[in-house]
Scaffold this active site. Structure first.
Site, PDB file in Angstrom:
ATOM      1  N   HIS A  49      -1.330 -10.416   6.942  1.00  0.00           N
ATOM      2  CA  HIS A  49      -1.443 -10.517   5.463  1.00  0.00           C
ATOM      3  C   HIS A  49      -2.687 -11.312   5.072  1.00  0.00           C
ATOM      4  O   HIS A  49      -2.723 -11.915   3.998  1.00  0.00           O
ATOM      5  CB  HIS A  49      -0.191 -11.151   4.844  1.00  0.00           C
ATOM      6  CG  HIS A  49       1.083 -10.568   5.360  1.00  0.00           C
ATOM      7  ND1 HIS A  49       1.660  -9.441   4.834  1.00  0.00           N
ATOM      8  CD2 HIS A  49       1.873 -10.940   6.402  1.00  0.00           C
ATOM      9  CE1 HIS A  49       2.766  -9.149   5.516  1.00  0.00           C
ATOM     10  NE2 HIS A  49       2.913 -10.041   6.480  1.00  0.00           N
ATOM     11  N   SER A  75     -30.658 -10.245  -1.330  1.00  0.00           N
ATOM     12  CA  SER A  75     -30.564  -9.988  -2.759  1.00  0.00           C
ATOM     13  C   SER A  75     -31.959  -9.985  -3.354  1.00  0.00           C
ATOM     14  O   SER A  75     -32.830 -10.739  -2.915  1.00  0.00           O
ATOM     15  CB  SER A  75     -29.714 -11.073  -3.410  1.00  0.00           C
ATOM     16  OG  SER A  75     -29.976 -11.124  -4.791  1.00  0.00           O
ATOM     17  N   LYS A  90     -29.450 -15.264  -0.148  1.00  0.00           N
ATOM     18  CA  LYS A  90     -28.378 -14.345   0.242  1.00  0.00           C
ATOM     19  C   LYS A  90     -28.671 -13.577   1.529  1.00  0.00           C
ATOM     20  O   LYS A  90     -29.783 -13.110   1.765  1.00  0.00           O
ATOM     21  CB  LYS A  90     -28.131 -13.326  -0.874  1.00  0.00           C
ATOM     22  CG  LYS A  90     -27.526 -13.932  -2.118  1.00  0.00           C
ATOM     23  CD  LYS A  90     -26.055 -14.215  -1.957  1.00  0.00           C
ATOM     24  CE  LYS A  90     -25.242 -12.998  -2.355  1.00  0.00           C
ATOM     25  NZ  LYS A  90     -23.808 -13.265  -2.180  1.00  0.00           N
ATOM     26  N   GLU A 126     -20.446  -2.870   4.604  1.00  0.00           N
ATOM     27  CA  GLU A 126     -19.796  -2.410   3.367  1.00  0.00           C
ATOM     28  C   GLU A 126     -19.940  -0.897   3.235  1.00  0.00           C
ATOM     29  O   GLU A 126     -19.010  -0.194   2.808  1.00  0.00           O
ATOM     30  CB  GLU A 126     -20.390  -3.140   2.161  1.00  0.00           C
ATOM     31  CG  GLU A 126     -19.988  -4.606   2.132  1.00  0.00           C
ATOM     32  CD  GLU A 126     -20.830  -5.472   1.193  1.00  0.00           C
ATOM     33  OE1 GLU A 126     -20.561  -6.674   1.134  1.00  0.00           O
ATOM     34  OE2 GLU A 126     -21.747  -4.945   0.535  1.00  0.00           O
TER      35      GLU A 126
END
Ligand code: ARG
Length: 502
Positions: free
Chosen positions: A174, A293, A299, A306
């Protein structure tokens, strides 16, 4: 080549000379009536057929050789057609005359090249068995490439596992801290899933690699063809026996797309895990697999993973699209099938790429052993081990569970466990278990080491898993190589048969 010349000149002459009584399908009857009109581009698959251009030429070659061997066409005509096919192949798909699809365009080009006798190429077949053969021919190569990327990913995971058998990390259920495990155990969990993905793709391959050629429109042919011969010339393992089944079934597309979608689903979980691990500082992705970024200079984002995660959505969408297209289609051939194929191409391309990227990202990532160890005990993740210890010392597991649950609420350390023992048992903890044993159970590394049941995370339980993973990988690599070699051998053998004619 203008559209006009593609559809008027040579086509007319085919019709005039082709008085053989061959039952063609309606698409080969290229009268002006059927040239498409306003719906022409809607009908045409010529652009998308670039993917099966080479396949179609090979299939034409095998068919023509078989026709000559069976004395259905003369050797001299076969030679001329084969020579024309060589020239068409060199010129490439972009030079084809206009046509409703690649099959029609290549036939037109052959007729333009050698005259009306070029029309003999389409004796004893239809575009229906032809396109089915082209799809199977091309898809089998694509699936072998997809399989190769699954093997590369398994190799990356096995390498991680081999290096990290002792690297303790938090394990989750979980997405909450659950029990400590190791990076090796985590990596082999995915290796097992990817191994089954490989198996599913090999399984699909076997059913792809069967020849539909000779099925003709669906009802076979009056000519004395040799279907086994064309199958053999093209490296197909067998023939799809029933001619209606051969020309019109596409369950092999569905099965393959489903297998790829399943693999994409595995990849999406793997990608999500690594994204989370990167977020928590457990793992650093190599720059090659990261993005930055355009505005936030600090970043480093896991964009590649992804995108890998997102491919599962595309693949599932393709399965849905393909299933819906095929559902309720009557036998035999229907033009809907033209739009079924593209789902498979899109899926195999996207999933192969995702699999390859995942393999690279896993192989180049750096695991932060210290951060992982520091987090391995977070959230009282050793609680189950303490309960197991109490149960091993005679307490019913349910009582032990209750005792440790109370301790979890009140400090989650040795003192909390001792206090909970007094409360639940009415006697000191030492009367049940040695304090040292409790301290050991509270230690994440000891906790992992003690979970040595078959398939567990303890290094001695992981080692046989690692060995099995290596063995399976080696065996699958051999199967892939043998399959690639068989296709290459068929290709060479067909070439040398062609050379006997040209
Ligand atoms: N382009 C077609 C396809 O991809 C080829 C078969 C056409 N056959 C026919 N009878 N219209 O399915």
């Amino acid at each position: 080549m203008t559209e006009e010349s593609a559809h008027d000149g040579p086509t007319e002459s085919t019709l005039e000379t082709d008085g053989s009584g061959i039952s063609g399908d309606e698409g080969v009857v290229r009268r002006d009536r059927f040239s498409g009109g306003p719906a022409r581009s809607f009908l045409s698959s010529l652009a998308a057929d670039e993917r099966i251009f080479e396949a179609d030429i090979e299939i034409d070659r095998a068919h023509v050789i078989m026709l000559a061997e069976q004395d259905i066409i003369g050797d001299d005509v076969a030679g001329q057609i084969l020579m024309a096919l060589d020239a068409i192949e060199v010129d490439g798909h972009a030079s084809l005359p206009d046509g409703e699809d690649v099959h029609e365009a290549i036939e037109t080009a052959v007729i333009e090249g050698i005259g009306p006798d070029g029309g003999k190429m389409h004796t004893a077949r239809s575009r229906n068995d032809e396109v089915a053969a082209c799809i199977r021919y091309r898809l089998r190569e694509d699936v072998l490439e997809a399989i190769e990327t699954t093997l590369a990913l398994r190799e990356s995971l096995v390498e991680v596992a081999a290096e990290q058998t002792e690297t303790i990390m938090p394990g989750y259920t979980h997405l909450q801290p659950a029990q400590p495990t190791t990076v090796a155990h985590w990596a082999l969990a995915y290796e097992g899933a990817v191994r089954r993905d490989t198996e599913r793709l090999f399984d699909a391959y076997q059913r792809i690699n069967q020849s539909p050629l000779g099925g003709a429109a669906f009802a076979g042919t009056t000519f004395d063809i040799d279907r086994e011969r064309t199958a053999d010339l093209l490296g197909f393992d067998s023939v799809v026996e029933n001619s209606m089944d051969a020309s019109s079934s596409r369950d092999f597309l569905l099965e393959t797309t489903q297998a790829l979608s399943t693999h994409a689903t595995t990849l999406s979980g793997l990608a999500e895990d690594i994204i989370i691990f990167a977020n928590r500082g457990f793992v650093d992705l190599a720059d090659d697999y990261s993005s930055t970024s355009s505005i936030m200079p600090q970043k480093k984002n896991p964009d590649t993973l992804e995108l890998v995660r997102a491919v599962a959505g595309d693949a599932a969408g393709s399965v849905q699209g393909l299933t819906t297209t095929l559902k309720g289609l009557p036998r035999a051939y229907n033009r809907d099938l033209q739009r079924a194929t593209t789902h498979a191409w899109e899926t195999v391309d996207a999933v192969t790429e995702a699999s390859e990227v995942a393999a690279g990202a896993v192989a180049t990532a750096d695991w932060n052993a210290e951060t992982l160890a520091a987090e391995a005990g977070a959230g009282f993740s050793t609680a189950t081990g303490v309960a197991d210890l109490l149960a091993a010392n005679g307490l019913p597991f349910r009582t032990a569970h209750e005792l440790v649950a109370i301790a979890a609420e009140s400090g989650a350390d040795y003192d909390a466990i001792a206090a909970a023992a007094e409360e639940v048992l009415g006697e000191p903890l030492e009367s049940v278990v040695e304090p040292d044993a409790v301290e050991a159970a509270l230690d994440p590394a000891e906790s992992v080491a003690s979970r040595d049941s078959q398939g567990g995370p303890a290094p001695e339980a992981v080692n046989p898993q690692l060995e099995a993973a290596r063995d399976a990988l080696g065996a699958d690599e051999e199967t892939l190589e043998a399959t690639d070699d068989a296709l290459e051998a068929a290709h060479q053998a067909l070439r040398s048969e062609v050379n006997d004619y040209v």
